[in-house]
Design a protein around this motif. Structure first.
Motif, PDB file in Angstrom:
ATOM      1  N   GLU A   1      88.679  26.978 -67.698  1.00 13.88           N
ATOM      2  CA  GLU A   1      89.088  28.032 -66.766  1.00 13.88           C
ATOM      3  C   GLU A   1      90.093  28.994 -67.374  1.00 13.88           C
ATOM      4  O   GLU A   1      90.529  29.941 -66.720  1.00 13.88           O
ATOM      5  N   ASP A   2      90.467  28.759 -68.631  1.00  9.67           N
ATOM      6  CA  ASP A   2      91.464  29.601 -69.295  1.00  9.67           C
ATOM      7  C   ASP A   2      90.802  30.878 -69.807  1.00  9.67           C
ATOM      8  O   ASP A   2      90.259  30.937 -70.894  1.00  9.67           O
ATOM      9  N   ASN A   3      90.854  31.928 -69.009  1.00  6.33           N
ATOM     10  CA  ASN A   3      90.212  33.196 -69.372  1.00  6.33           C
ATOM     11  C   ASN A   3      90.978  33.996 -70.416  1.00  6.33           C
ATOM     12  O   ASN A   3      90.471  34.969 -70.956  1.00  6.33           O
ATOM     13  N   SER A   4      92.230  33.578 -70.700  1.00 10.38           N
ATOM     14  CA  SER A   4      93.018  34.329 -71.677  1.00 10.38           C
ATOM     15  C   SER A   4      92.557  34.050 -73.104  1.00 10.38           C
ATOM     16  O   SER A   4      92.829  34.824 -74.018  1.00 10.38           O
ATOM     17  N   THR A   5      91.867  32.912 -73.301  1.00 12.44           N
ATOM     18  CA  THR A   5      91.352  32.570 -74.625  1.00 12.44           C
ATOM     19  C   THR A   5      89.899  33.009 -74.710  1.00 12.44           C
ATOM     20  O   THR A   5      89.003  32.330 -74.212  1.00 12.44           O
TER      21      THR A   5
ATOM     22  N   ASP B   1      93.872  22.905 -77.211  1.00 10.56           N
ATOM     23  CA  ASP B   1      94.608  24.002 -77.839  1.00 10.56           C
ATOM     24  C   ASP B   1      94.699  23.828 -79.351  1.00 10.56           C
ATOM     25  O   ASP B   1      94.465  24.769 -80.124  1.00 10.56           O
TER      26      ASP B   1
ATOM     27  N   LYS C   1      91.209  22.839 -67.340  1.00  5.64           N
ATOM     28  CA  LYS C   1      92.102  23.939 -67.705  1.00  5.64           C
ATOM     29  C   LYS C   1      91.535  24.743 -68.870  1.00  5.64           C
ATOM     30  O   LYS C   1      91.610  25.977 -68.882  1.00  5.64           O
ATOM     31  N   ASN C   2      90.964  24.046 -69.846  1.00  2.18           N
ATOM     32  CA  ASN C   2      90.403  24.748 -71.006  1.00  2.18           C
ATOM     33  C   ASN C   2      89.240  25.648 -70.610  1.00  2.18           C
ATOM     34  O   ASN C   2      89.126  26.782 -71.079  1.00  2.18           O
TER      35      ASN C   2
END
Length: 385
Positions: A103-107, A360, A100-101
């Motif tokens: 693939e998290d494109n928002s960060t 996070d 998840k980390n």
């Protein structure tokens, strides 16, 4: 009266010209002096951060040449103790957090023109020139706007994704793809820019300590056999007499290079957090002694050490940092470590003792340390969306 004024004007121009010539000559001398040291460094090309895979992209499961994850001496087989892996549920949860980390494109990966991040890498090369794991990793961040220097220690056993490879310990990245892959691994997992690196091995560390006459460190009786195991390995590698430089008694001791290295690498009496604290303690003691060296001693130290440092800092960047040294003396020095408190769990995966993260929490903490202004702006943007 006009002739007198004219004469004074000529003298003023002449004095100004002489002064400018002296200034120019002084700057030239400073440049040549700095260049003489810079040229001794092993400088590599500035590394591209695009499409880093760390090799042929093959997915592998462990560190090259590390069949049993062993380290120095008789205390070195703890990872191969035969203890069972963590539960399947725990491992699945850890792997999912990594996925998840990544693939998290928002960060996004944060960067700032006023912040320059240099990754200091200490490798555990036992033979000079060999490819090896990174034994110590400290991200040094110079913030020109806030006038701060932040040193963030990254624990070697952090379990994360190495781009183009399988999930593994952070220190495996350097073995798989050198500083290039390690820089990219840190960027993608922790979402902060890693601009440059500087790398040294065991031998440089020992040379620094020996050059300043050793460091004064409190050693416990429990630590002595572990330190001596490391010393035994170094004696064998260097062809020195068996038993040379062994510690025999605890207390406040002046440690030479081999002894200080054994102390700093000890991870078998205490945790990895304590280990990184020991490393910083030794470096702090060495730095205090370096500040007291005279120019001749300092020159000898630099001439010996710089050829053993590998970096991708450009000559211009190094020269700029040298000129900025007086200003850096007034900067506020901050230290932190990743993972931060209450954000990790010790686990065993594929026979390896690892540290799994709450990504996070750690990303937030690291970005707040390195980019305090930008981090707040980024969080506000997310809240307003």
């Amino acid at each position: 009266m006009e002739k007198i004024s004219f004469a004074k004007g000529k003298r003023f121009k002449k004095m100004t010209g002489i002064l400018l010539a002296v200034v120019a000559f002084s700057l030239l001398c400073i440049f040549l002096f700095a260049h003489s040291y810079i040229s001794k460094l092993n400088r590599t090309a500035v590394l591209s951060k695009d499409a880093v895979t760390g090799g042929d992209g093959a997915r592998v499961t462990d560190i090259p040449g590390e069949d049993s994850n062993t380290e120095a001496g008789s205390t070195a087989g703890k990872d191969a103790s035969g203890e069972p892996d963590s539960s399947a549920e725990q491992i699945t949860s850890a792997e999912e957090a990594i996925r998840k980390n990544m693939e998290d494109n928002s960060t996004v990966v944060l960067s700032d023109k006023n912040v320059f991040n240099i990754l200091l890498i200490g490798t555990d090369n036992r033979v000079k020139g060999e490819s090896s794991r990174s034994d110590a990793m400290i991200l040094v961040s110079i913030n020109k706007k806030n006038k701060t220097i932040t040193a963030a220690s990254l624990l070697r056993d952090i379990y994360l994704q190495i781009p183009g490879k399988n999930n593994n310990r952070l220190n495996a990245a350097c073995a798989f793809g050198g500083p290039k892959l390690l820089m990219n691994t840190i960027e993608q997992n922790f979402k902060v820019s890693v601009d440059r690196y500087a790398s040294v091995d065991f031998y440089v560390f020992m040379d620094i300590i020996d050059a300043v006459g050793g460091v004064t460190i409190e050693v416990t009786r429990e630590e002595i056999p572990v330190i001596n195991d490391y010393i035994a390995e170094l004696n064998k590698l260097r062809g020195e007499k068996e038993g040379s430089d062994y510690l025999t008694e605890p207390g406040e001791l002046i440690l030479n290079g081999k002894q200080a290295l054994g102390y700093a690498r000890n991870r078998y009496t205490g945790t990895d957090f304590e280990r990184t604290e020991k490393q910083r303690r030794v470096l702090k003691e060495a730095f205090q002694k370096i500040k007291k060296l005279n120019l001749i001693q300092l020159n000898n130290l630099l001439n010996k050490l710089l050829p053993q440092v590998t970096t991708n800092l450009t000559e211009g960047e190094i020269f700029s940092m040298i000129l900025s040294l007086p200003g850096y003396a007034g900067y506020d020095i901050k230290q932190c470590h990743i993972p931060v408190d209450n954000s990790y769990q010790f686990m065993r995966i594929r026979g390896m003792e690892v540290i799994t993260l709450d990504f996070d929490k750690n990303i937030k903490a690291l970005r707040e340390q390195i980019y305090p202004d930008k981090s707040r702006d980024h969080e506000l943007t997310i809240l307003l969306k």
